[in-house]
Design a protein around this motif. Structure first.
Motif, PDB file in Angstrom:
ATOM      1  N   SER A 188       1.141  -1.385  -0.299  1.00 56.64           N
ATOM      2  CA  SER A 188       0.244   0.254  -0.261  1.00 56.64           C
ATOM      3  C   SER A 188       0.879   1.189  -0.416  1.00 56.64           C
ATOM      4  O   SER A 188       0.644   2.194   0.310  1.00 56.64           O
ATOM      5  CB  SER A 188      -1.335  -0.121   1.337  1.00 56.64           C
ATOM      6  N   ALA A 189       1.952   1.424  -0.822  1.00 58.57           N
ATOM      7  CA  ALA A 189       2.785   2.759  -0.641  1.00 58.57           C
ATOM      8  C   ALA A 189       2.477   3.742  -1.819  1.00 58.57           C
ATOM      9  O   ALA A 189       2.806   4.857  -1.073  1.00 58.57           O
ATOM     10  CB  ALA A 189       4.441   2.070  -1.035  1.00 58.57           C
ATOM     11  N   GLU A 190       1.251   3.914  -1.911  1.00 56.22           N
ATOM     12  CA  GLU A 190       0.901   4.535  -3.113  1.00 56.22           C
ATOM     13  C   GLU A 190      -0.304   5.648  -2.363  1.00 56.22           C
ATOM     14  O   GLU A 190      -0.801   5.945  -2.692  1.00 56.22           O
ATOM     15  CB  GLU A 190       0.210   3.938  -3.649  1.00 56.22           C
ATOM     16  N   LEU A 191      -0.784   4.485  -0.824  1.00 54.84           N
ATOM     17  CA  LEU A 191      -1.661   5.293  -0.185  1.00 54.84           C
ATOM     18  C   LEU A 191      -0.833   6.281   0.715  1.00 54.84           C
ATOM     19  O   LEU A 191       0.223   6.613   0.982  1.00 54.84           O
ATOM     20  CB  LEU A 191      -2.145   4.166   0.884  1.00 54.84           C
ATOM     21  N   GLY A 192      -2.275   7.531   0.740  1.00 57.47           N
ATOM     22  CA  GLY A 192      -1.286   8.204   1.816  1.00 57.47           C
ATOM     23  C   GLY A 192      -2.567   9.729   1.858  1.00 57.47           C
ATOM     24  O   GLY A 192      -3.138   9.830   1.500  1.00 57.47           O
ATOM     25  N   LEU A 193      -1.880  11.342   2.381  1.00 54.97           N
ATOM     26  CA  LEU A 193      -2.751  12.129   2.635  1.00 54.97           C
ATOM     27  C   LEU A 193      -3.286  12.802   1.317  1.00 54.97           C
ATOM     28  O   LEU A 193      -2.051  13.336   0.539  1.00 54.97           O
ATOM     29  CB  LEU A 193      -3.016  12.899   3.626  1.00 54.97           C
ATOM     30  N   VAL A 194      -4.206  13.138   0.525  1.00 55.95           N
ATOM     31  CA  VAL A 194      -4.215  14.358  -0.404  1.00 55.95           C
ATOM     32  C   VAL A 194      -5.182  15.329   0.650  1.00 55.95           C
ATOM     33  O   VAL A 194      -6.247  15.294   0.431  1.00 55.95           O
ATOM     34  CB  VAL A 194      -4.920  13.661  -1.648  1.00 55.95           C
ATOM     35  N   TYR A 195      -4.664  16.638  -0.116  1.00 57.57           N
ATOM     36  CA  TYR A 195      -5.301  17.939  -0.090  1.00 57.57           C
ATOM     37  C   TYR A 195      -5.686  18.774  -1.135  1.00 57.57           C
ATOM     38  O   TYR A 195      -5.009  18.686  -2.097  1.00 57.57           O
ATOM     39  CB  TYR A 195      -4.959  18.746   1.490  1.00 57.57           C
ATOM     40  N   ARG A 196      -6.956  18.430  -1.006  1.00 55.12           N
ATOM     41  CA  ARG A 196      -7.323  19.640  -2.418  1.00 55.12           C
ATOM     42  C   ARG A 196      -8.066  21.092  -2.201  1.00 55.12           C
ATOM     43  O   ARG A 196      -8.625  21.032  -0.882  1.00 55.12           O
ATOM     44  CB  ARG A 196      -8.312  18.856  -3.372  1.00 55.12           C
ATOM     45  N   PRO A 197      -7.748  22.132  -3.354  1.00 52.00           N
ATOM     46  CA  PRO A 197      -8.467  23.444  -2.528  1.00 52.00           C
ATOM     47  C   PRO A 197      -9.845  23.067  -2.465  1.00 52.00           C
ATOM     48  O   PRO A 197     -11.228  22.034  -3.433  1.00 52.00           O
ATOM     49  CB  PRO A 197      -8.257  24.186  -3.541  1.00 52.00           C
ATOM     50  N   CYS A 198     -10.318  24.179  -1.739  1.00 53.73           N
ATOM     51  CA  CYS A 198     -12.019  23.544  -0.759  1.00 53.73           C
ATOM     52  C   CYS A 198     -12.705  24.488  -2.350  1.00 53.73           C
ATOM     53  O   CYS A 198     -12.192  25.791  -2.606  1.00 53.73           O
ATOM     54  CB  CYS A 198     -12.658  24.222  -0.087  1.00 53.73           C
ATOM     55  N   GLU A 199     -13.737  23.741  -2.924  1.00 49.08           N
ATOM     56  CA  GLU A 199     -14.804  23.736  -3.748  1.00 49.08           C
ATOM     57  C   GLU A 199     -15.914  25.136  -3.792  1.00 49.08           C
ATOM     58  O   GLU A 199     -16.035  26.283  -4.328  1.00 49.08           O
ATOM     59  CB  GLU A 199     -15.337  23.385  -4.948  1.00 49.08           C
ATOM     60  N   GLU A 200     -16.260  25.432  -2.369  1.00 51.10           N
ATOM     61  CA  GLU A 200     -17.217  26.269  -1.321  1.00 51.10           C
ATOM     62  C   GLU A 200     -16.134  27.730  -1.564  1.00 51.10           C
ATOM     63  O   GLU A 200     -15.220  27.781  -0.986  1.00 51.10           O
ATOM     64  CB  GLU A 200     -17.359  25.925  -0.550  1.00 51.10           C
ATOM     65  N   ALA A 201     -16.977  28.736  -2.242  1.00 51.73           N
ATOM     66  CA  ALA A 201     -16.142  30.246  -1.638  1.00 51.73           C
ATOM     67  C   ALA A 201     -16.667  30.650  -0.884  1.00 51.73           C
ATOM     68  O   ALA A 201     -15.693  31.298  -0.093  1.00 51.73           O
ATOM     69  CB  ALA A 201     -17.240  30.881  -2.249  1.00 51.73           C
ATOM     70  N   SER A 202     -17.838  29.990   0.092  1.00 54.94           N
ATOM     71  CA  SER A 202     -17.786  30.971   1.902  1.00 54.94           C
ATOM     72  C   SER A 202     -16.975  30.140   2.578  1.00 54.94           C
ATOM     73  O   SER A 202     -16.532  29.231   2.652  1.00 54.94           O
ATOM     74  CB  SER A 202     -19.267  30.603   1.628  1.00 54.94           C
ATOM     75  N   LEU A 203     -16.361  31.325   3.602  1.00 55.72           N
ATOM     76  CA  LEU A 203     -15.405  30.664   4.682  1.00 55.72           C
ATOM     77  C   LEU A 203     -16.235  30.044   5.775  1.00 55.72           C
ATOM     78  O   LEU A 203     -15.477  29.091   6.395  1.00 55.72           O
ATOM     79  CB  LEU A 203     -15.059  32.620   5.037  1.00 55.72           C
ATOM     80  N   LYS A 204     -17.759  29.825   5.216  1.00 50.30           N
ATOM     81  CA  LYS A 204     -18.514  28.771   6.392  1.00 50.30           C
ATOM     82  C   LYS A 204     -18.291  27.456   5.953  1.00 50.30           C
ATOM     83  O   LYS A 204     -17.956  26.780   6.865  1.00 50.30           O
ATOM     84  CB  LYS A 204     -20.071  29.203   6.439  1.00 50.30           C
ATOM     85  N   CYS A 205     -18.122  27.704   4.577  1.00 46.31           N
ATOM     86  CA  CYS A 205     -17.788  25.428   4.123  1.00 46.31           C
ATOM     87  C   CYS A 205     -16.457  25.306   4.199  1.00 46.31           C
ATOM     88  O   CYS A 205     -16.325  24.464   4.889  1.00 46.31           O
ATOM     89  CB  CYS A 205     -18.648  26.048   2.676  1.00 46.31           C
ATOM     90  N   ALA A 206     -15.782  26.457   4.261  1.00 50.93           N
ATOM     91  CA  ALA A 206     -14.289  26.509   4.184  1.00 50.93           C
ATOM     92  C   ALA A 206     -13.670  26.357   5.744  1.00 50.93           C
ATOM     93  O   ALA A 206     -12.611  25.243   5.716  1.00 50.93           O
ATOM     94  CB  ALA A 206     -13.289  27.285   3.658  1.00 50.93           C
TER      95      ALA A 206
END
Length: 206
Positions: free
Chosen positions: A81-99
């Motif tokens: 499982s060497a390919e497993l890990g954590l991935v962080y993508r940009p939040c698609e929601e524009a509002s601060l509340k969703c972020a």
């Protein structure tokens, strides 16, 4: 080279084996060195192996043959499982509340005197995993519900710390007076929504 396995921990007692003899000499040095490396993985990118690493750490002073077998199985799991890990993508929601929305999950194993607490904390609607924990419970619980409550308390503590950090960040970004400084409980909901904490035990639900 080793044969990969699908899980870091044996799913049956027969597969796990039951050996109580101690390992000695060079094997002890190898064991301790590998456990230190595994702990670094847990803290950085591989929360999926947190439980087995905590169990291995319990034998760091006097590792047994059972600990050695556990470690070898973990090596086989990581090899597959060497390919497993954590991935962080940009939040698609524009509002601060969703972020800034936070969600947490809590669970525990009831196996006194070696029960473990586990928790995950996610940030934003993109569900970024920003916090995880696996701890041996210091209190001997008397029931599954009690062990779940102990785990829940640990996760809530982590959530409060995260919310305090978010509050400090908001205080730096917003004009003076727009955000109270007294604590996380007074932050307006439109800026930092309440955190939903999930627990999989009906009796422990609040």
């Amino acid at each position: 080279d080793c044969k990969p396995v699908a899980t870091p921990i044996a799913t049956s007692q027969a597969a796990a084996g039951a050996r109580t003899g101690s390992i000695t000499g060079e094997l002890v040095r190898i064991f301790r060195s590998l456990v230190g490396g595994f702990n670094h993985l847990v803290n950085c990118t591989r929360p999926d192996i947190a439980l087995v690493v905590r169990q291995l750490q319990s034998g760091i002073a006097a590792p047994t043959e059972e600990h050695w077998l556990q470690m070898k199985r973990l090596v086989r799991y990581l090899a597959g499982s060497a390919e497993l890990g954590l991935v962080y993508r940009p939040c698609e929601e524009a509002s601060l509340k969703c972020a800034l929305a936070t969600t947490a999950y809590s669970d525990a194993s009831f196996d006194p005197p070696s029960s473990y607490s586990g928790g995950l904390v996610f940030l934003s609607s993109a569900r970024h995993l920003v916090g995880w924990s696996c701890r041996k419970q210091r209190i001997v619980s008397q029931s599954t519900m009690e062990s779940k409550f102990i785990a829940l308390g640990g996760v809530v503590t982590d959530v409060i710390c995260l919310r305090m950090m978010l509050c400090e960040g908001l205080c730096g970004e917003l004009p003076e007076g727009d955000l109270p400084l007294e604590g996380v409980l007074e932050v307006p909901e439109q800026l930092l929504p309440p955190t939903e904490v999930m627990v999989d035990n009906e009796a422990a639900r609040l």
